[in-house]
Write an enzyme that holds these catalytic residues in place. Structure first.
Site, PDB file in Angstrom:
ATOM      1  CD  GLU A   1      -3.034  -1.267   0.252  1.00 48.20           C
ATOM      2  OE1 GLU A   1      -3.229  -0.062  -0.129  1.00 48.20           O
ATOM      3  OE2 GLU A   1      -3.593  -2.360   0.326  1.00 48.20           O
TER       4      GLU A   1
ATOM      5  CB  CYS B   1      -2.613   6.655   1.824  1.00 45.91           C
ATOM      6  SG  CYS B   1      -3.855   5.695   2.705  1.00 45.91           S
TER       7      CYS B   1
HETATM    8  P1  NAP Z   1       8.287   5.031   4.745  1.00 48.18           P
HETATM    9  O1  NAP Z   1       9.342   6.196   5.200  1.00 48.18           O
HETATM   10  O2  NAP Z   1       8.411   4.170   3.374  1.00 48.18           O
HETATM   11  O3  NAP Z   1       8.295   4.056   6.087  1.00 48.18           O
HETATM   12  C1  NAP Z   1       7.103   2.981   6.085  1.00 48.18           C
HETATM   13  C2  NAP Z   1       7.608   1.903   6.837  1.00 48.18           C
HETATM   14  O4  NAP Z   1       8.794   1.348   6.271  1.00 48.18           O
HETATM   15  C3  NAP Z   1       8.375   2.339   8.377  1.00 48.18           C
HETATM   16  O5  NAP Z   1       7.690   1.560   9.125  1.00 48.18           O
HETATM   17  C4  NAP Z   1       9.691   2.287   8.134  1.00 48.18           C
HETATM   18  O6  NAP Z   1      10.297   2.072   9.445  1.00 48.18           O
HETATM   19  C5  NAP Z   1       9.830   0.892   7.151  1.00 48.18           C
HETATM   20  N1  NAP Z   1      10.916   0.809   6.805  1.00 48.18           N
HETATM   21  C6  NAP Z   1      11.803   1.948   5.930  1.00 48.18           C
HETATM   22  N2  NAP Z   1      12.766   1.353   5.773  1.00 48.18           N
HETATM   23  C7  NAP Z   1      12.707  -0.194   5.655  1.00 48.18           C
HETATM   24  C8  NAP Z   1      13.573  -1.310   5.552  1.00 48.18           C
HETATM   25  N3  NAP Z   1      14.551  -1.085   5.074  1.00 48.18           N
HETATM   26  N4  NAP Z   1      13.256  -2.520   5.898  1.00 48.18           N
HETATM   27  C9  NAP Z   1      12.052  -2.691   6.536  1.00 48.18           C
HETATM   28  N5  NAP Z   1      11.237  -1.737   6.788  1.00 48.18           N
HETATM   29  C10 NAP Z   1      11.593  -0.455   6.329  1.00 48.18           C
HETATM   30  O7  NAP Z   1       6.879   5.572   4.559  1.00 48.18           O
HETATM   31  P2  NAP Z   1       6.569   6.750   5.724  1.00 48.18           P
HETATM   32  O8  NAP Z   1       7.204   7.866   5.766  1.00 48.18           O
HETATM   33  O9  NAP Z   1       6.141   6.098   7.084  1.00 48.18           O
HETATM   34  O10 NAP Z   1       4.927   6.713   5.291  1.00 48.18           O
HETATM   35  C11 NAP Z   1       4.281   7.948   4.256  1.00 48.18           C
HETATM   36  C12 NAP Z   1       4.009   7.012   3.028  1.00 48.18           C
HETATM   37  O11 NAP Z   1       3.234   5.872   3.223  1.00 48.18           O
HETATM   38  C13 NAP Z   1       3.303   7.960   2.110  1.00 48.18           C
HETATM   39  O12 NAP Z   1       3.874   8.054   0.873  1.00 48.18           O
HETATM   40  C14 NAP Z   1       1.796   7.524   2.011  1.00 48.18           C
HETATM   41  O13 NAP Z   1       1.157   7.743   0.908  1.00 48.18           O
HETATM   42  C15 NAP Z   1       2.037   6.211   2.268  1.00 48.18           C
HETATM   43  N6  NAP Z   1       0.749   5.454   2.844  1.00 48.18           N
HETATM   44  C16 NAP Z   1      -0.095   4.603   2.091  1.00 48.18           C
HETATM   45  C17 NAP Z   1      -1.086   4.072   2.791  1.00 48.18           C
HETATM   46  C18 NAP Z   1      -2.048   3.103   1.934  1.00 48.18           C
HETATM   47  O14 NAP Z   1      -2.627   2.286   2.542  1.00 48.18           O
HETATM   48  N7  NAP Z   1      -1.492   3.118   0.518  1.00 48.18           N
HETATM   49  C19 NAP Z   1      -1.468   4.448   3.955  1.00 48.18           C
HETATM   50  C20 NAP Z   1      -0.349   5.241   4.780  1.00 48.18           C
HETATM   51  C21 NAP Z   1       0.541   5.739   4.051  1.00 48.18           C
HETATM   52  P3  NAP Z   1      11.219   3.107  10.397  1.00 48.18           P
HETATM   53  O15 NAP Z   1      10.119   4.097  10.427  1.00 48.18           O
HETATM   54  O16 NAP Z   1      11.500   2.439  11.257  1.00 48.18           O
HETATM   55  O17 NAP Z   1      12.132   3.759   9.381  1.00 48.18           O
END
Ligand code: NAP
Length: 520
Positions: A255, A294
């Protein structure tokens, strides 16, 4: 400052080494710290698979549904405390906190009811029996829980709902959970996990909570584990390259980003009921959770001759938004969640503004009402206006994850509106506002395949419709292309990701006796 911990192999463990510090985004004060240093991720997964999996698989849907009901009740008893934590660590208003926390308990309760309906069975049947001969040789297509662990990695914006919408579906399907919130806003998910564990609801091994970096967790996934990831397209793209997913066929559901659209069609002219509903929904989606949803609207597609009026109407509503520290009750929109978010949102607004004009807001620093001087991650609600769809490629490419959207004029044709929606490369949701059935039919043919969900708001259902940004447990959530290609929730449909479908061929009489499927 609170020290958060992880729940691994049925023990709370604090982790070792350097900690990540969580802050209050309105004041920048440190509120908690956490680390997963020293946690054996391979052992965590193995424990879930070998202890939690068999315990859940031995239960019926009704019994698993009852676990979800107990979880929803336990969390609801702590609602006020949870709302306060949400405000302190996520920065949103009380209403934003309710959206997240009540969304979590509501989804648990909704899947509890589905479990009750599915009753005393342990597997699902996909369609009626298939006859393979004139006599007794038949095939049943059945779904059974995967004998692995359901790994969940969540985004920062919905620490409560994001965690428990996935937990609800996995547990009901019969899979143990290994769940990780985004570190920056993990306090709420940690406290909710603590409440669930203290209430002693789940069988041993059914719930593992990783509070902080995932470390090497994803290097240990096996063929019957699953990954449900919510976050940015960039992280998703990186995670997809892990060997478990490229060579091991571990199922993955993504997602990710989405450039959601609102489209005004014929018969939604300025001043009409549909017009007012469109403006109300657009402003709600732009500002709720400070635009960090999102499903928030990013592109507003409007017939050319109504563009001035729509910009004015939205800007007027946005001018009433009070940005600041949500501890101050006059505030109606909080900060974005982190310093990185603030930097990204400002840079994103600048990128979009280079191809559009600013109607209101912008990337300049904002002093938040009730916040200490110079502190807090505040950004102005920002409306931009493109000349046309094709002169602003960034608008269809860059998700600015904050209170920001762009108005795009078009010629009023349904096919053109659908083409513009598709420029986003695949979205979670689009909403239309029109009472013209012919227009709507043409739009849906062109645009529906580019979306996971379409809200068609017409006059007769206008009072009943929910804002498009609201995700419901009984409707599909996910979207094609850049939205990740995933599919979550959708009632019983959501269970399929956590189950293996197998065609079982054999003697109809014997299969009817050995398979625990509902009788047709
Ligand atoms: P993100 O930076 O991609 O992080 C998401 C998750 O991935 C966090 O728990 C992060 O952990 C983890 N992560 C990062 N690098 C990783 C790795 N190498 N291995 C395993 N896990 C890893 O995204 P965000 O800034 O939290 O969220 C914002 C984005 O989410 C937006 O682009 C939004 O559109 C999207 N979103 C989509 C939905 C949907 O349902 N489609 C819903 C909500 C948000 P850490 O925090 O520990 O780095």
């Amino acid at each position: 400052m609170i020290r958060l911990s992880s729940f691994v192999q049925d023990q709370w463990t604090e982790g070792t080494g350097d900690t990540a510090v969580l802050v209050n985004p309105s004041t920048e004060e440190a509120v908690a710290e956490t680390t997963t240093g020293g946690i054996d991720m391979a052992a965590a997964l193995a424990h879930a698979r070998t202890i939690g999996g068999p315990a859940l698989r031995a239960m019926t849907f009704a019994q698993r549904g009852d676990l979800l009901k107990q979880m929803a009740n336990a969390l609801h008893e702590h609602r006020e405390e949870l709302l306060t934590i949400a405000e302190l660590n996520n920065g949103g208003t009380r209403g934003d906190a309710k959206f997240d926390v009540d969304g979590a308990t509501g989804t648990l309760a909704s899947y509890a009811r589905i479990g009750e309906k599915l009753g005393d069975h342990t597997m699902l049947c996909d369609g009626p029996v298939t006859r393979l001969s004139r006599a007794r040789f038949v095939a049943h297509h059945v779904w059974m829980p995967r004998p692995g662990a359901a790994v969940h990695i969540n985004a920062f914006n919905f620490p409560a709902w994001g965690t428990f919408e996935k937990v609800a579906v996995s547990i009901l399907a019969g899979m143990p959970v290994v769940t990780k919130p985004a570190t920056a806003t993990a306090w709420l998910a940690w406290r909710m996990s603590q409440i669930i564990i203290d209430a002693n609801i789940l069988p041993e091994g059914a719930y593992t909570f990783i509070c902080g970096s995932a470390g090497d967790l994803l290097d240990h996934v096996g063929p019957h584990d699953t990954l449900a990831f919510t976050g940015s397209a960039d992280t998703a793209g990186f995670l997809r390259t892990k060997a478990g997913f490229t060579h091991g066929s571990t199922p993955v559901n993504i997602e990710a980003d989405s450039l959601n659209a609102a489209v005004l069609g014929p018969k939604a002219e300025p001043g009409s009921d549909l017009w007012h509903i469109a403006v109300r929904n657009i402003v709600k989606d732009m500002t709720q959770k400070t635009g960090q949803k999102c499903t928030a609207v990013r592109r507003i597609i409007v017939p050319e001759s109504w563009t001035d009026a729509l910009c004015e109407a939205i800007a007027e509503e946005l001018s009433r938004i009070v940005v600041g520290n949500t501890a101050d009750k006059s505030v109606t929109m909080g900060p974005v969640a982190t310093a990185n978010q603030l930097r990204d949102v400002r840079a994103g607004i600048d990128r979009l503004a280079a191809e559009t004009s600013i109607v209101c807001g912008g990337s300049q620093p904002v002093a938040g009402v009730g916040a200490p001087d110079g502190k807090g991650f505040f950004v102005a609600p920002t409306l931009l206006r493109a000349t046309d769809a094709d002169s602003a490629p960034a608008v269809h490419r860059d998700e600015v994850f904050g209170p920001c959207a762009t108005v795009i004029p078009y010629n009023g044709d349904a096919e053109e509106a659908a083409r513009i929606v598709a420029l986003g490369g695949g979205s979670l949701v689009s909403a239309t506002y029109t009472d013209d059935r012919k227009w709507l039919g043409s739009f849906l043919i062109g645009a529906a395949p580019w979306n996971g969900r379409v809200l068609a708001c017409t006059a007769k259902v206008a009072d009943e419709t929910l804002p498009p940004g609201m995700v419901l447990p009984n409707c599909l959530h996910g979207g094609p292309g850049r939205a990740g290609g995933g599919a979550e929730l959708g009632g019983v449909r959501g269970l399929e990701f956590y189950m293996q479908r197998t065609a079982i061929q054999g003697d109809s009489g014997i299969l009817a006796k050995v398979l625990d499927i509902p009788t047709e």
